[in-house]
Scaffold this motif. Structure first.
Motif, PDB file in Angstrom:
ATOM      1  N   GLN A  88     -10.118   3.262  -4.096  1.00  0.00           N
ATOM      2  CA  GLN A  88      -9.476   3.889  -5.161  1.00  0.00           C
ATOM      3  C   GLN A  88      -8.774   5.090  -4.728  1.00  0.00           C
ATOM      4  OE1 GLN A  88      -8.263   2.118  -8.094  1.00  0.00           O
ATOM      5  NE2 GLN A  88      -6.787   4.086  -7.939  1.00  0.00           N
ATOM      6  N   LYS A  89      -9.775   5.954  -3.843  1.00  0.00           N
ATOM      7  CA  LYS A  89      -9.328   7.264  -3.462  1.00  0.00           C
ATOM      8  C   LYS A  89      -8.269   7.241  -2.514  1.00  0.00           C
ATOM      9  CE  LYS A  89     -12.938   9.954  -2.541  1.00  0.00           C
ATOM     10  NZ  LYS A  89     -13.959  10.687  -1.680  1.00  0.00           N
ATOM     11  N   ILE A  90      -8.157   6.039  -1.507  1.00  0.00           N
ATOM     12  CA  ILE A  90      -7.261   5.946  -0.646  1.00  0.00           C
ATOM     13  C   ILE A  90      -6.049   5.657  -1.350  1.00  0.00           C
ATOM     14  CG2 ILE A  90      -6.771   4.804   1.451  1.00  0.00           C
ATOM     15  CD1 ILE A  90      -9.606   4.316   2.047  1.00  0.00           C
ATOM     16  N   ASP A  91      -6.148   4.518  -2.121  1.00  0.00           N
ATOM     17  CA  ASP A  91      -4.856   4.135  -2.974  1.00  0.00           C
ATOM     18  C   ASP A  91      -4.138   5.044  -3.643  1.00  0.00           C
ATOM     19  OD1 ASP A  91      -3.561   1.587  -3.803  1.00  0.00           O
ATOM     20  OD2 ASP A  91      -4.208   2.659  -5.721  1.00  0.00           O
ATOM     21  N   ASP A  92      -5.168   6.060  -4.370  1.00  0.00           N
ATOM     22  CA  ASP A  92      -4.378   7.389  -4.889  1.00  0.00           C
ATOM     23  C   ASP A  92      -3.438   8.180  -4.229  1.00  0.00           C
ATOM     24  OD1 ASP A  92      -5.511   6.352  -7.390  1.00  0.00           O
ATOM     25  OD2 ASP A  92      -7.134   7.904  -7.361  1.00  0.00           O
ATOM     26  N   PHE A  93      -4.081   8.098  -2.909  1.00  0.00           N
ATOM     27  CA  PHE A  93      -3.443   9.168  -1.929  1.00  0.00           C
ATOM     28  C   PHE A  93      -2.018   8.439  -1.440  1.00  0.00           C
ATOM     29  CE2 PHE A  93      -2.299   9.472   2.533  1.00  0.00           C
ATOM     30  CZ  PHE A  93      -2.031  10.709   2.697  1.00  0.00           C
ATOM     31  N   PHE A  94      -2.035   7.237  -1.321  1.00  0.00           N
ATOM     32  CA  PHE A  94      -0.815   6.550  -1.050  1.00  0.00           C
ATOM     33  C   PHE A  94       0.158   6.290  -1.896  1.00  0.00           C
ATOM     34  CE2 PHE A  94      -3.163   4.748   2.809  1.00  0.00           C
ATOM     35  CZ  PHE A  94      -2.165   5.499   3.936  1.00  0.00           C
ATOM     36  N   HIS A  95      -0.243   6.345  -3.216  1.00  0.00           N
ATOM     37  CA  HIS A  95       0.723   5.842  -4.249  1.00  0.00           C
ATOM     38  C   HIS A  95       2.117   6.708  -4.364  1.00  0.00           C
ATOM     39  CE1 HIS A  95       1.928   4.357  -8.307  1.00  0.00           C
ATOM     40  NE2 HIS A  95       2.144   5.406  -8.578  1.00  0.00           N
ATOM     41  N   PRO A  96       2.070   7.903  -4.222  1.00  0.00           N
ATOM     42  CA  PRO A  96       3.525   8.793  -4.268  1.00  0.00           C
ATOM     43  C   PRO A  96       4.401   8.395  -3.254  1.00  0.00           C
ATOM     44  CG  PRO A  96       1.683  10.200  -3.867  1.00  0.00           C
ATOM     45  CD  PRO A  96       0.960   8.999  -4.374  1.00  0.00           C
ATOM     46  N   TYR A  97       3.650   8.049  -1.944  1.00  0.00           N
ATOM     47  CA  TYR A  97       4.309   7.944  -0.792  1.00  0.00           C
ATOM     48  C   TYR A  97       4.980   6.138  -0.802  1.00  0.00           C
ATOM     49  CZ  TYR A  97       1.989  11.870   0.695  1.00  0.00           C
ATOM     50  OH  TYR A  97       1.652  13.189   0.891  1.00  0.00           O
ATOM     51  N   ASN A  98       4.175   5.281  -1.364  1.00  0.00           N
ATOM     52  CA  ASN A  98       4.767   3.995  -1.567  1.00  0.00           C
ATOM     53  C   ASN A  98       5.916   4.122  -2.233  1.00  0.00           C
ATOM     54  OD1 ASN A  98       2.437   3.166   0.099  1.00  0.00           O
ATOM     55  ND2 ASN A  98       1.353   2.411  -1.700  1.00  0.00           N
ATOM     56  N   GLN A  99       5.818   4.862  -3.389  1.00  0.00           N
ATOM     57  CA  GLN A  99       6.764   5.121  -4.405  1.00  0.00           C
ATOM     58  C   GLN A  99       7.984   5.535  -3.593  1.00  0.00           C
ATOM     59  OE1 GLN A  99       6.675   3.961  -7.693  1.00  0.00           O
ATOM     60  NE2 GLN A  99       9.117   4.000  -7.452  1.00  0.00           N
ATOM     61  N   LYS A 100       7.962   6.607  -2.836  1.00  0.00           N
ATOM     62  CA  LYS A 100       9.187   7.106  -1.920  1.00  0.00           C
ATOM     63  C   LYS A 100       9.729   5.976  -1.174  1.00  0.00           C
ATOM     64  CE  LYS A 100       8.372  12.070  -1.262  1.00  0.00           C
ATOM     65  NZ  LYS A 100       8.204  12.898  -0.379  1.00  0.00           N
ATOM     66  N   LEU A 101       8.848   5.119  -0.552  1.00  0.00           N
ATOM     67  CA  LEU A 101       9.325   4.005   0.416  1.00  0.00           C
ATOM     68  C   LEU A 101      10.212   3.087  -0.491  1.00  0.00           C
ATOM     69  CD1 LEU A 101       9.038   2.656   2.975  1.00  0.00           C
ATOM     70  CD2 LEU A 101       7.237   1.253   2.046  1.00  0.00           C
ATOM     71  N   GLU A 102       9.505   2.710  -1.929  1.00  0.00           N
ATOM     72  CA  GLU A 102      10.529   1.647  -2.474  1.00  0.00           C
ATOM     73  C   GLU A 102      11.988   2.398  -3.023  1.00  0.00           C
ATOM     74  OE1 GLU A 102       6.795  -0.803  -4.526  1.00  0.00           O
ATOM     75  OE2 GLU A 102       7.927   0.396  -5.834  1.00  0.00           O
ATOM     76  N   ASP A 103      11.812   3.501  -3.287  1.00  0.00           N
ATOM     77  CA  ASP A 103      13.202   4.062  -3.575  1.00  0.00           C
ATOM     78  C   ASP A 103      13.958   4.130  -2.638  1.00  0.00           C
ATOM     79  OD1 ASP A 103      11.788   4.432  -6.120  1.00  0.00           O
ATOM     80  OD2 ASP A 103      11.459   6.588  -6.016  1.00  0.00           O
ATOM     81  N   TYR A 104      13.495   4.562  -1.375  1.00  0.00           N
ATOM     82  CA  TYR A 104      14.411   4.767  -0.407  1.00  0.00           C
ATOM     83  C   TYR A 104      14.865   3.440   0.321  1.00  0.00           C
ATOM     84  CZ  TYR A 104      15.649   6.098   4.571  1.00  0.00           C
ATOM     85  OH  TYR A 104      16.346   6.497   5.728  1.00  0.00           O
ATOM     86  N   LEU A 105      14.164   2.677   0.202  1.00  0.00           N
ATOM     87  CA  LEU A 105      14.724   1.136   0.676  1.00  0.00           C
ATOM     88  C   LEU A 105      15.149   0.222  -0.299  1.00  0.00           C
ATOM     89  CD1 LEU A 105      11.425   0.101   3.053  1.00  0.00           C
ATOM     90  CD2 LEU A 105      13.816   0.754   3.652  1.00  0.00           C
ATOM     91  N   GLY A 106      14.988   0.538  -1.413  1.00  0.00           N
ATOM     92  CA  GLY A 106      15.509  -0.214  -2.844  1.00  0.00           C
ATOM     93  C   GLY A 106      14.873  -1.501  -2.595  1.00  0.00           C
ATOM     94  N   MET A 107      13.667  -1.735  -2.289  1.00  0.00           N
ATOM     95  CA  MET A 107      12.726  -2.901  -2.505  1.00  0.00           C
ATOM     96  C   MET A 107      11.271  -2.589  -3.065  1.00  0.00           C
ATOM     97  SD  MET A 107      12.153  -3.766   1.357  1.00  0.00           S
ATOM     98  CE  MET A 107      11.073  -5.113   1.251  1.00  0.00           C
ATOM     99  N   LYS A 108      10.968  -3.574  -3.799  1.00  0.00           N
ATOM    100  CA  LYS A 108       9.570  -3.417  -4.260  1.00  0.00           C
ATOM    101  C   LYS A 108       8.353  -3.900  -3.216  1.00  0.00           C
ATOM    102  CE  LYS A 108      10.398  -1.630  -8.363  1.00  0.00           C
ATOM    103  NZ  LYS A 108       9.681  -0.296  -8.706  1.00  0.00           N
ATOM    104  N   PHE A 109       7.336  -3.308  -3.228  1.00  0.00           N
ATOM    105  CA  PHE A 109       6.332  -3.916  -2.270  1.00  0.00           C
ATOM    106  C   PHE A 109       4.846  -4.299  -3.281  1.00  0.00           C
ATOM    107  CE2 PHE A 109       8.915  -1.490   0.595  1.00  0.00           C
ATOM    108  CZ  PHE A 109       8.573  -2.236   1.909  1.00  0.00           C
ATOM    109  N   ASN A 110       5.018  -3.805  -4.415  1.00  0.00           N
ATOM    110  CA  ASN A 110       3.794  -3.996  -5.201  1.00  0.00           C
ATOM    111  C   ASN A 110       2.325  -4.175  -4.463  1.00  0.00           C
ATOM    112  OD1 ASN A 110       5.899  -4.698  -7.546  1.00  0.00           O
ATOM    113  ND2 ASN A 110       6.175  -6.603  -6.164  1.00  0.00           N
ATOM    114  N   TRP A 111       2.127  -3.133  -4.013  1.00  0.00           N
ATOM    115  CA  TRP A 111       0.790  -2.846  -3.406  1.00  0.00           C
ATOM    116  C   TRP A 111      -0.242  -2.283  -4.598  1.00  0.00           C
ATOM    117  CZ3 TRP A 111       3.790  -0.299   1.069  1.00  0.00           C
ATOM    118  CH2 TRP A 111       4.032  -1.422   2.012  1.00  0.00           C
ATOM    119  N   LYS A 112      -0.887  -2.869  -4.776  1.00  0.00           N
ATOM    120  CA  LYS A 112      -2.257  -2.555  -5.551  1.00  0.00           C
ATOM    121  C   LYS A 112      -3.559  -2.238  -5.151  1.00  0.00           C
ATOM    122  CE  LYS A 112       0.465  -3.458  -9.246  1.00  0.00           C
ATOM    123  NZ  LYS A 112       1.183  -2.296 -10.134  1.00  0.00           N
TER     124      LYS A 112
END
Length: 478
Positions: free
Chosen positions: A454-478
């Motif tokens: 959960q700690k690692i997932d919390d770290f990646f969350h904002p960067y995953n959002q940036k990736l989705e916004d930049y590419l215009g595609m959803k990755f739905n990583w939980k």
């Protein structure tokens, strides 16, 4: 007789393109390769059949004959069949043999299996010179199988840096094998790698080209079209990343397609480690492409995506090349990366210590695009290489978006045929149904502590959002 056998193999392989799950055809092709003495190909088709139907009775008969020819007995045969059903992993083959028998000293070596067992034992103890000698002995006794070549090359390229006298000994050994005409095409790849280490680039180029030529002539699907067509030197695609996200499986699946002619090796590390060897050295690893027939070639070095300046070097040489990135949930990727390093003995910390250390270090860096040498003195990049947004942004600042295909690792394994159709469409080649989808080079390890995950997932969350916004595609990583 040999010509007739090759014609039959060609005929059966064409029928697989129409009905890829025809198990009877796999049996016949495996039998024909066995009769030709091409044991690697026999294994390949037995494995594909076992992936489709593990309890198939006829193909193991071919496999049994081959294994008995090589000196396998009783439980070893059953264990080897189980290995083929599970995954393609050359180290698993060494482990299988080491569990089935014990060889204490070089004087105990009587068969190629003995030599591999001894080599594996030396490798585990990091006695590299002794391990090299043992695997060379395995090759000398049974030069028709690639297992020993792959392991020997792995030891030399990834485990330690051999001294000049060791290189000279290995090179002399391979030249002797070649003179006896008893060797797998991959032997020429290993020879090329050794000559490269010696700085003999011109001689290495010759060795790689011989390997390509021999491999081409073993591929009955393309030989006739290939030989008589004018050719060009080019590279059609690169799988640029990310490491521990399925690049090995993706490249393996792609190379099953009749229009794809593989490179000498999946990972060439040209743009991130070997650029100073020159483009001629690089192109020697690829088959010259026929002008007609729609053939393509490429490689898959997964660390290209996250390596500095690689995108500029690729653009300099191949501005029109097609680029494929396969991205895995960065939490899973980081954990897998850790366990890979642990296995390679490049990591000695616990998972929690390693991840916590990197989390704290990255929090102190204001600009994550500028990671200093100090960072790499303590960290291995488990989290760093999951910051996909930053890497893709650099690449897409140079290459247009339409030259990229971005895939989810999870889709490759859960919807393999659908994902591979995306790849075929992107590369503009015909659709092709894979008969089996083995996980290649996959690892296994215990479940991660939920709190740490959960700690690692919390770290990646904002960067995953940036990736989705930049590419215009959803990755739905939980």
């Amino acid at each position: 007789m040999e010509y007739q056998l090759k014609k039959l193999v060609t005929h059966y392989r064409k029928s697989l393109q129409i009905k890829p799950e025809n198990l009877v055809v796999y049996e016949k092709i495996a039998e024909l390769y066995y009769e030709q003495g091409e044991l690697d190909k026999t294994l390949e088709f037995c494995q594909e059949a076992l992936q489709i139907q593990p309890d198939l009775a006829s193909v193991p008969k071919v496999l049994n004959k081959m294994l008995q020819t090589l000196g396998f007995e009783g439980e070893e045969i059953t264990a080897f069949q189980n290995l083929l059903q599970s995954k393609l992993d050359y180290e698993s083959f060494d482990i299988l043999l080491s569990r089935s028998q014990t060889v204490k000293t070089p004087t105990d070596v009587k068969t190629w299996k003995d030599a591999i067992v001894l080599g594996y034992d030396f490798k585990e103890k990091k006695q590299w010179d002794e391990a090299i000698t043992a695997y060379m002995k395995a090759i000398e006794i049974e030069p028709s199988l690639s297992f020993s070549y792959f392991t020997l090359n792995y030891i030399i390229n990834y485990c330690f840096t051999p001294e000049l006298n060791q290189l000279e000994r290995i090179i002399a050994f391979y030249y002797q094998l070649i003179q006896r005409r008893l060797t797998s095409p991959y032997a020429y790849v290993v020879l090329g790698d050794m000559l490269t280490k010696q700085g003999k680039v011109s001689e290495a180029i010759i060795a790689y080209k011989v390997a390509i030529n021999k491999t081409i002539h073993l591929n009955q699907n393309i030989t006739n079209k290939y030989i008589n067509s004018p050719k060009i030197d080019d590279v059609s695609f690169l799988i640029i990343g990310m490491g521990k996200a399925g690049t090995f499986s993706l490249y393996y699946y792609l190379c099953q397609h009749p229009q794809i002619i593989p490179a000498t090796d999946k990972e060439l590390h040209f743009f991130n480690k070997n650029f100073d060897l020159g483009v001629d050295w690089y192109l020697a690893h690829f088959p010259p492409l026929p002008v007609e027939g729609g053939f393509l070639t490429g490689e898959a070095t997964p660390w290209y995506l996250g390596s500095d300046e690689v995108e500029k070097k690729v653009f300099q040489l191949f501005p029109k090349i097609k680029l494929i990135a396969i991205l895995r949930n960065p939490v899973d990727r980081a954990i897998s990366h850790y366990y890979m390093n642990l296995k390679l003995m490049k990591e000695h910390r616990t998972l929690e210590v390693a991840m916590t250390s990197e989390l704290e270090t990255l929090k102190e860096i204001i600009d994550l695009t500028q990671v200093s040498e100090k960072y790499w003195q303590t960290e291995k990049g488990y989290l760093w290489f999951g910051l996909y947004f930053y890497f893709l942004e650099k690449w897409m600042a140079i290459f247009p978006r339409e030259q990229f295909l971005i895939l989810r690792s999870e889709d490759l394994y859960n919807q393999t045929n659908k994902t591979m159709k995306q790849v075929y469409d992107f590369l503009e080649i015909t659709d092709y149904s894979l008969s089996a989808h083995p996980k290649v080079n996959s690892g296994s390890y215990s479940k991660t502590n939920n709190k740490l995950r959960q700690k690692i997932d919390d770290f990646f969350h904002p960067y995953n959002q940036k990736l989705e916004d930049y590419l215009g595609m959803k990755f739905n990583w939980k």
